[in-house]
Design a protein around this motif. Structure first.
Motif, PDB file in Angstrom:
ATOM      1  N   SER A 198       0.860  -1.183   0.000  1.00 54.63           N
ATOM      2  CA  SER A 198       0.000   0.000   0.000  1.00 54.63           C
ATOM      3  C   SER A 198       0.896   1.233   0.000  1.00 54.63           C
ATOM      4  N   PHE A 199       0.277   2.428  -0.059  1.00 52.13           N
ATOM      5  CA  PHE A 199       1.065   3.659  -0.068  1.00 52.13           C
ATOM      6  C   PHE A 199       0.902   4.486   1.197  1.00 52.13           C
ATOM      7  N   ALA A 200       0.003   4.130   2.085  1.00 50.58           N
ATOM      8  CA  ALA A 200      -0.267   4.942   3.270  1.00 50.58           C
ATOM      9  C   ALA A 200       0.940   4.954   4.205  1.00 50.58           C
ATOM     10  N   GLU A 201       1.355   6.140   4.624  1.00 50.30           N
ATOM     11  CA  GLU A 201       2.562   6.270   5.437  1.00 50.30           C
ATOM     12  C   GLU A 201       2.474   5.470   6.729  1.00 50.30           C
ATOM     13  N   HIS A 202       1.335   5.516   7.415  1.00 53.24           N
ATOM     14  CA  HIS A 202       1.243   4.823   8.709  1.00 53.24           C
ATOM     15  C   HIS A 202       1.347   3.318   8.550  1.00 53.24           C
ATOM     16  N   GLU A 203       1.063   2.808   7.365  1.00 49.74           N
ATOM     17  CA  GLU A 203       1.219   1.378   7.101  1.00 49.74           C
ATOM     18  C   GLU A 203       2.630   1.015   6.654  1.00 49.74           C
ATOM     19  N   ARG A 204       3.283   1.904   5.928  1.00 49.53           N
ATOM     20  CA  ARG A 204       4.605   1.591   5.360  1.00 49.53           C
ATOM     21  C   ARG A 204       5.761   1.897   6.312  1.00 49.53           C
ATOM     22  N   ARG A 205       5.630   2.957   7.094  1.00 51.83           N
ATOM     23  CA  ARG A 205       6.771   3.404   7.904  1.00 51.83           C
ATOM     24  C   ARG A 205       7.287   2.335   8.867  1.00 51.83           C
ATOM     25  N   PRO A 206       6.420   1.588   9.583  1.00 49.67           N
ATOM     26  CA  PRO A 206       6.959   0.673  10.597  1.00 49.67           C
ATOM     27  C   PRO A 206       7.417  -0.685  10.071  1.00 49.67           C
ATOM     28  N   VAL A 207       7.192  -0.975   8.797  1.00 50.37           N
ATOM     29  CA  VAL A 207       7.493  -2.316   8.274  1.00 50.37           C
ATOM     30  C   VAL A 207       8.463  -2.221   7.101  1.00 50.37           C
ATOM     31  N   ARG A 208       8.965  -3.372   6.668  1.00 49.59           N
ATOM     32  CA  ARG A 208       9.944  -3.426   5.579  1.00 49.59           C
ATOM     33  C   ARG A 208       9.454  -4.430   4.534  1.00 49.59           C
ATOM     34  N   GLU A 209       8.347  -4.062   3.883  1.00 49.68           N
ATOM     35  CA  GLU A 209       7.687  -4.953   2.930  1.00 49.68           C
ATOM     36  C   GLU A 209       7.838  -4.513   1.480  1.00 49.68           C
ATOM     37  N   ALA A 210       8.516  -3.399   1.242  1.00 49.87           N
ATOM     38  CA  ALA A 210       8.686  -2.916  -0.129  1.00 49.87           C
ATOM     39  C   ALA A 210       9.738  -3.740  -0.857  1.00 49.87           C
ATOM     40  N   ARG A 211       9.493  -3.959  -2.153  1.00 53.33           N
ATOM     41  CA  ARG A 211      10.428  -4.711  -2.984  1.00 53.33           C
ATOM     42  C   ARG A 211      10.633  -3.998  -4.317  1.00 53.33           C
ATOM     43  N   LEU A 212      11.822  -4.166  -4.853  1.00 54.29           N
ATOM     44  CA  LEU A 212      12.115  -3.743  -6.211  1.00 54.29           C
ATOM     45  C   LEU A 212      12.055  -4.980  -7.089  1.00 54.29           C
ATOM     46  N   LEU A 213      11.141  -4.971  -8.051  1.00 53.79           N
ATOM     47  CA  LEU A 213      10.975  -6.084  -8.977  1.00 53.79           C
ATOM     48  C   LEU A 213      11.507  -5.687 -10.347  1.00 53.79           C
ATOM     49  N   ALA A 214      11.681  -6.675 -11.208  1.00 53.07           N
ATOM     50  CA  ALA A 214      12.121  -6.408 -12.572  1.00 53.07           C
ATOM     51  C   ALA A 214      11.514  -7.410 -13.518  1.00 53.07           C
ATOM     52  N   THR A 215      11.329  -6.972 -14.759  1.00 51.60           N
ATOM     53  CA  THR A 215      10.883  -7.851 -15.824  1.00 51.60           C
ATOM     54  C   THR A 215      11.513  -7.371 -17.129  1.00 51.60           C
ATOM     55  N   ARG A 216      11.570  -8.252 -18.096  1.00 58.66           N
ATOM     56  CA  ARG A 216      12.135  -7.907 -19.390  1.00 58.66           C
ATOM     57  C   ARG A 216      11.015  -7.489 -20.340  1.00 58.66           C
ATOM     58  N   VAL A 217      11.273  -6.420 -21.113  1.00 58.88           N
ATOM     59  CA  VAL A 217      10.305  -5.934 -22.087  1.00 58.88           C
ATOM     60  C   VAL A 217      10.978  -5.821 -23.452  1.00 58.88           C
ATOM     61  N   ASP A 218      10.199  -5.462 -24.462  1.00 52.50           N
ATOM     62  CA  ASP A 218      10.671  -5.552 -25.846  1.00 52.50           C
ATOM     63  C   ASP A 218      11.340  -4.279 -26.359  1.00 52.50           C
ATOM     64  N   VAL A 219      10.914  -3.128 -25.874  1.00 51.34           N
ATOM     65  CA  VAL A 219      11.374  -1.846 -26.422  1.00 51.34           C
ATOM     66  C   VAL A 219      12.232  -1.139 -25.378  1.00 51.34           C
ATOM     67  N   PRO A 220      13.412  -0.666 -25.730  1.00 51.37           N
ATOM     68  CA  PRO A 220      14.309  -0.077 -24.735  1.00 51.37           C
ATOM     69  C   PRO A 220      13.938   1.334 -24.317  1.00 51.37           C
ATOM     70  N   HIS A 221      14.643   1.784 -23.317  1.00 48.21           N
ATOM     71  CA  HIS A 221      14.465   3.119 -22.735  1.00 48.21           C
ATOM     72  C   HIS A 221      14.751   4.230 -23.730  1.00 48.21           C
ATOM     73  N   ALA A 222      14.092   5.352 -23.541  1.00 49.22           N
ATOM     74  CA  ALA A 222      14.401   6.589 -24.260  1.00 49.22           C
ATOM     75  C   ALA A 222      14.006   7.758 -23.379  1.00 49.22           C
ATOM     76  N   GLY A 223      14.511   8.945 -23.717  1.00 56.96           N
ATOM     77  CA  GLY A 223      14.132  10.152 -22.993  1.00 56.96           C
ATOM     78  C   GLY A 223      14.804  10.252 -21.640  1.00 56.96           C
ATOM     79  N   ARG A 224      14.239  11.106 -20.799  1.00 61.45           N
ATOM     80  CA  ARG A 224      14.743  11.324 -19.450  1.00 61.45           C
ATOM     81  C   ARG A 224      13.596  11.228 -18.471  1.00 61.45           C
ATOM     82  N   PRO A 225      13.708  10.653 -17.273  1.00 62.25           N
ATOM     83  CA  PRO A 225      14.970  10.118 -16.766  1.00 62.25           C
ATOM     84  C   PRO A 225      15.308   8.800 -17.442  1.00 62.25           C
TER      85      PRO A 225
END
Length: 302
Positions: free
Chosen positions: A275-302
């Protein structure tokens, strides 16, 4: 909003055990990302290793890089933009306190070092009524000016090749485009993509129930499409100008930002949490960085 294709791709875990990850940026072979409630900016090689790049007591958010490679970091709660030198030291780049009504949010930095910075506009976590707000430009020398107004929670931003700034307006269910002038000013405001009607309320709880898509962090690819993290529906959408959704990737959890990177620009990194609510996120460590492969590469900024 049209939709010409949905599907799924294999998602892998890059990092886990964080509080709330936001504003991922691929730079010099690594992904930089802010973790709100540990008050740190970290960088990862995408293979599980991570290094703390900065500690920001007033909460880091938007990230970007100056032409000389130094990082700019949004310090949300004290309305500052910090610059990180090559040795890791932090100094003030700009103070936006007199220019914004609420905590700072995301940021995109152009090729000259000019930064566009959003702010919440109201006390989101405190339950205040929604109101529109401004987009602020910070010139390379730190000068602060208002770039645009009347934006409904300006969030993720991209600069497309050719000098078009696209801003996700989370509580208006749309992406809004501007032409960037040589002096950094914005003009030609127009709707780049719409995902449904804007909520007919100023109550955040009611608005959340009315949004078909809540565009949060975004990034662009080499075909001119934009990947959009839908903050309310556990998915990222690949969208073309005009609003056609050409791909949907469900994440099975909340997803709040995305960034194309990797050696070939075809790895899509996803910042996820329950979730995004601060009172739910601040006390726990449940966030993850995920990744997947896609077909078209990055462009522009950032």
């Amino acid at each position: 909003m049209g939709r010409s294709g949905t599907g799924s791709r294999e998602l892998t875990v890059v990092l886990e055990g964080y509080s709330y990850l936001e504003c991922p940026r691929w730079h010099d072979g690594r992904l930089w990302v802010s973790d709100f409630y540990t008050e740190r900016v970290v960088a990862t090689d995408g293979r599980g290793r991570a290094e703390v790049m900065a500690e920001v007591p007033a909460q880091p958010s938007g990230l970007g890089f100056l032409p000389d490679g130094r990082a700019l970091i949004v310090s949300m709660r004290d309305h500052r933009i910090l610059v990180r030198d090559a040795d890791g030291g932090l100094t003030d780049h700009a103070d936006l306190s007199a220019a914004v009504p609420a905590v700072l949010n995301d940021m995109v930095v152009d090729e000259h070092g000019g930064a566009y910075v959003g702010n919440f506009g109201f006390d989101l976590m405190g339950g205040a009524p929604m109101r529109t707000t401004t987009l602020t430009r910070v010139a390379p020398d730190g000068t602060v000016t208002e770039a645009a107004g009347g934006l409904a929670f300006p969030n993720g931003m991209v600069i497309l090749p050719g000098g078009v700034l696209v801003v996700a307006e989370t509580f208006a269910a749309r992406l809004t485009a501007f032409d960037i002038a040589p002096d950094g000013g914005l003009s030609g405001r127009r709707e780049w993509a719409r995902f449904g009607d804007a909520p007919a309320t100023t109550d955040v709880g009611e608005a959340v129930g009315q949004l078909a898509v809540a565009p949060d962090g975004i990034c662009a690819d080499a075909e001119g499409a934009i990947w959009v993290a839908d903050a309310l529906h556990g998915r990222v959408l690949r969208v073309r100008e005009g609003g056609e959704v050409v791909e949907e990737i469900p994440t099975g959890t909340g997803v709040y930002a995305c960034m194309l990177g990797g050696d070939d620009g075809r790895t899509l990194f996803l910042c996820t949490a329950p979730s995004f609510a601060e009172h739910e996120r601040r006390p726990v460590r449940e966030a993850r960085l995920l990744a997947t492969r896609v077909d078209v590469p990055h462009a522009g900024r950032p």
